[in-house]
Design an enzyme around this catalytic site. Structure first.
Site, PDB file in Angstrom:
ATOM      1  N   HIS A   1      84.620 -44.904  -4.548  1.00  0.00           N
ATOM      2  CA  HIS A   1      85.576 -45.226  -5.611  1.00  0.00           C
ATOM      3  C   HIS A   1      86.855 -45.818  -5.035  1.00  0.00           C
ATOM      4  CE1 HIS A   1      87.691 -44.423  -9.532  1.00  0.00           C
ATOM      5  NE2 HIS A   1      88.742 -44.384  -8.714  1.00  0.00           N
ATOM      6  N   GLU A   2      87.433 -45.130  -4.057  1.00  0.00           N
ATOM      7  CA  GLU A   2      88.698 -45.604  -3.498  1.00  0.00           C
ATOM      8  C   GLU A   2      88.527 -46.926  -2.755  1.00  0.00           C
ATOM      9  OE1 GLU A   2      91.485 -44.437  -4.399  1.00  0.00           O
ATOM     10  OE2 GLU A   2      90.580 -42.752  -5.453  1.00  0.00           O
TER      11      GLU A   2
ATOM     12  N   HIS B   1      89.080 -49.658  -5.201  1.00  0.00           N
ATOM     13  CA  HIS B   1      90.494 -50.001  -5.347  1.00  0.00           C
ATOM     14  C   HIS B   1      90.960 -50.853  -4.169  1.00  0.00           C
ATOM     15  CE1 HIS B   1      91.533 -47.711  -8.859  1.00  0.00           C
ATOM     16  NE2 HIS B   1      91.233 -46.543  -8.338  1.00  0.00           N
TER      17      HIS B   1
ATOM     18  N   HIS C   1      89.964 -54.362  -4.488  1.00  0.00           N
ATOM     19  CA  HIS C   1      90.721 -55.036  -5.544  1.00  0.00           C
ATOM     20  C   HIS C   1      92.018 -55.609  -4.962  1.00  0.00           C
ATOM     21  CE1 HIS C   1      91.914 -54.750 -10.111  1.00  0.00           C
ATOM     22  NE2 HIS C   1      91.783 -55.987  -9.698  1.00  0.00           N
TER      23      HIS C   1
END
Length: 727
Positions: A511-512, A515, A518
């Site tokens: 998940h991280e 980020h 992104h």
């Protein structure tokens, strides 16, 4: 997630001296910066490491040369220089243009951004009394600095002039002008002077109280330390866990005993394994009741006052409530849309919870228990039901998730397969604490993208949870490449032992990284539109999307191997993991929805609502009103430790995780239809989503990728909530 630190600090991404030649403009800015700093006093001069941009690769912070004493004078000088740059824009005799006003603002504040990005990241990941004291001192000053810019009538007049002439602009330039203008209006630029003074006072108090709330959470973790006299009380825990508790106790001055420090959520991971019911209750109550006056630090007045201040600010700006103000720039647009989305899920979720609770109660009674399941029992007996239903042993699964292998052969491997990027360890880049790994990230063609820092382990002074941030953001205008940071709170194994991860920790790592990419793949011109500078209910989409690669067969085969034998995770065990993935999802979803609805209840209060004089009563009424008041499943965060909304940037926006998951589930299902884990699919996702930042409307980004707006079908399937289990 959040915008850049400087954008948060001043309320908008405001940045100075426009020049048609980028290199000449940068040199001019650096010269002006040094001249200005020479007038800032002897505290800040060339001996300060922030005086000029770092000479390390990608302008990474040189922590080998940074001392705590460097931060305050650099922050003060940064604000002084930034204001001088803003004044230069205001006093420019030329008529306002996109270049001499908007672009000039984008160029300004580089010193302040440079030092703030380092200080606030370090304060969150390796804080101490000194950093907390400085945070408290700087909070009102930074708020005032932001107001001095966003409430400057002459500056707003120039911005408005460019905005009014925006018909000649298009693409990213048009987006930037509209975003900048809207930021000024939402900050109060159109208010009269008396109203502006009220906004300043509110902003100052908000800044002080949110900082205090966050710092209180650190105190509460210490005040609610659970000390256990005997190892006999710790039955069910592994030898490694018991040793960690002994070390925690010793470091807290309780030699010969065992201690546990509560984590940031209501539920505590240790409750899954701990057999002693009285100790489970003690731990849970310490967690759930922290900040309610059970110890010296009380967060109840802060939560009530923050809700009141936000309602007052919204009213001054012409909104019915804080939620309406916040969500105006989100995908949801209105609080009612977010509330409807959450409430629509409640019947199916509560129905699943009833079925899970029934199974847990049956397990309790089968083992001879004569009590009704309580919150401190749920995780312990849920694991027993899980083991019986799926014959799955969580500790057995951990043997196949060794930390280094998860990082290198799991997360990095998946990103290489999907995007063609590679991670190369850099041992020559200094860090702010031990156990932080730094990697240079290279693109599919071998070109460098930037740096990635992995700060995965817990430490004293680190705030709870997991998050992504940056030291340097991507910008074509400033010619900067991203320097990205991922933080988690994994408990490192004692020396000589492997660190083994739970499935949830593995999923969080993916998940991280979502980020991080992104920010890493950002490819825009202007810094205030770069990377994760998007609405709250969009920013979690790219990260949640990446979670599902955790269970991709090709990825799993590469990293899920026994840490001792190197045996690949057996197919039978893997099938159990996948079958059990949605087990207890009713509980997981309800505790999240309850917290998200509680957030919206606080932040849809009008300014003339009665003051909240009883936080507990308000919370109980809010949960009951939304049909999520299930005693055994309390909200993931109760009011007094709801850091996301009372200390972080998620006020009226905690719903965003679920909203983003709708996008993520729909996008992942679509990608599987297109062939799954391929470079072609990854490139499309990168081109349409990850590279765009806020340079394009988020729903249009999604449609560019998917071809249509998302539906909730994939989300319900992802969470196993397609059919209610109990009428």
């Amino acid at each position: 997630m959040r915008k850049s630190l400087i954008a948060v600090a001043i309320g908008a991404a405001l940045t100075v001296a426009a020049c048609s030649d980028k290199e000449a403009a940068q040199q001019t800015s650096e010269t002006a910066q040094q001249e200005q700093m020479q007038t800032s006093g002897s505290e800040f001069n060339a001996s300060n490491p922030f005086y000029t941009a770092s000479t390390l690769p990608y302008q990474a912070p040189d922590f080998s040369n940074i001392d705590f004493a460097d931060y305050e004078p650099a922050l003060m000088a940064g604000m002084e220089q930034h204001m001088a740059e803003i004044e230069a824009i205001v006093n420019d005799p030329a008529a306002p243009t996109f270049e001499n006003t908007i672009v000039a603002m984008e160029r300004s504040g580089r010193l302040l951004s440079r030092v703030a990005s380092v200080f606030y990241n370090v304060a969150g990941a390796a804080g101490n009394t000194d950093t907390r004291t400085l945070q408290s001192k700087m909070a009102p000053l930074m708020a005032q600095h932001g107001d001095n810019i966003s409430l400057n009538p002459e500056l707003f007049a120039r911005v408005k002039a460019v905005y009014d002439a925006r018909d000649t602009l298009e693409g990213e330039e048009l987006r930037l002008v509209e975003d900048t203008y809207k930021g000024f209006v939402r900050a109060g630029a159109q208010l009269n002077e008396q109203e502006k003074e009220q906004i300043r006072a509110i902003n100052s108090e908000l800044s002080e109280l949110t900082t205090q709330f966050q710092q209180n959470l650190m105190k509460l973790a210490d005040e609610n330390l659970i000390v256990v006299d005997s190892a006999d009380e710790l039955a069910g825990l592994s030898a490694s866990q018991i040793k960690q508790m002994a070390d925690t106790a010793a470091s807290a001055g309780h030699d010969g005993k065992y201690a546990f420090k509560i984590t940031n959520t209501t539920r505590q991971p240790i409750l899954k394994s701990l057999q002693n019911r009285e100790l489970r209750q003690r731990i849970w109550e310490a967690s759930a009741n922290r900040g309610t006056g059970n110890t010296a630090t009380d967060n109840r007045p802060l939560a009530a006052r923050l809700a009141e201040l936000r309602a007052d600010k919204a009213a001054l700006l012409g909104y019915d409530n804080w939620g309406q103000y916040v969500l105006e720039t989100s995908m949801a647009k209105e609080p009612a849309a977010a509330q409807d989305m959450l409430r629509d899920l409640v019947p199916a979720v509560v129905s699943n919870v009833r079925a899970e609770q029934l199974a847990i109660q049956e397990m309790i009674e089968a083992e001879g228990g004569d009590f009704e399941v309580k919150p401190w029992d749920w995780a312990f007996y849920a694991e027993k039901v899980r083991a019986e239903k799926y014959a799955l042993d969580g500790d057995q699964v951990k043997q196949y998730f060794e930390f280094n292998r998860v990082v290198e052969d799991g997360v990095f491997f998946a990103m290489t397969e999907l995007f063609g990027i590679t991670f190369h360890k850099r041992d020559d880049i200094p860090t702010y604490a031990d156990d932080i790994l730094v990697y240079e990230v290279k693109d599919v063609d071998g070109e460098t993208l930037g740096l990635f820092y992995g700060d995965w382990f817990t430490r004293d002074g680190k705030r709870g949870g997991a998050w992504m941030s940056s030291f340097v953001g991507q910008s074509g205008l400033l010619d900067t490449k991203p320097v990205i940071l991922n933080n988690m709170n994994i408990q490192k194994a004692p020396d000589g032992e492997p660190t083994l991860l739970s499935f949830d920790e593995v999923s969080t790592m993916f998940h991280e990284m979502g980020h991080a990419l992104h920010g890493m793949f950002s490819d825009v011109m202007y810094p205030s539109l770069a990377g994760t500078s998007v609405s709250r209910d969009y920013v979690e989409f790219p990260s949640t999307f990446q979670e599902d690669w955790t269970l991709n067969p090709k990825v799993l085969a590469n990293f899920a191997r026994h840490h001792e034998t190197d045996e690949q995770i057996p197919a039978e065990l893997l099938e159990k993991v996948m079958a059990a993935k949605n087990f207890n999802m009713g509980f997981d979803t309800l505790e999240y929805i309850a917290a998200a609805l509680l957030d919206l209840e606080y932040h849809t209060l009008p300014a003339d609502a009665p003051a909240i004089d009883n936080i507990q009563a308000f919370e109980e009424a809010a949960l009951a009103r939304n049909g999520v008041d299930v005693e055994a499943v309390p909200p993931r965060y109760r009011s007094t430790f709801f850091a996301h909304v009372f200390a972080g940037g998620y006020s009226a926006g905690y719903y965003a995780y679920m909203w983003s998951e709708v996008l993520a589930a729909d996008a992942f299902a679509y990608m599987q239809e297109q062939g799954g884990l391929t470079l072609e699919n990854g490139q499309k996702f990168r081109d349409t989503i990850l590279s765009k930042g806020n340079s394009k409307d988020p729903m249009q980004q999604y449609i560019d990728f998917r071809g249509q707006e998302p539906t909730v079908d994939a989300l319900l399937e992802r969470r196993g909530l397609t059919t209610p289990k109990v009428d």
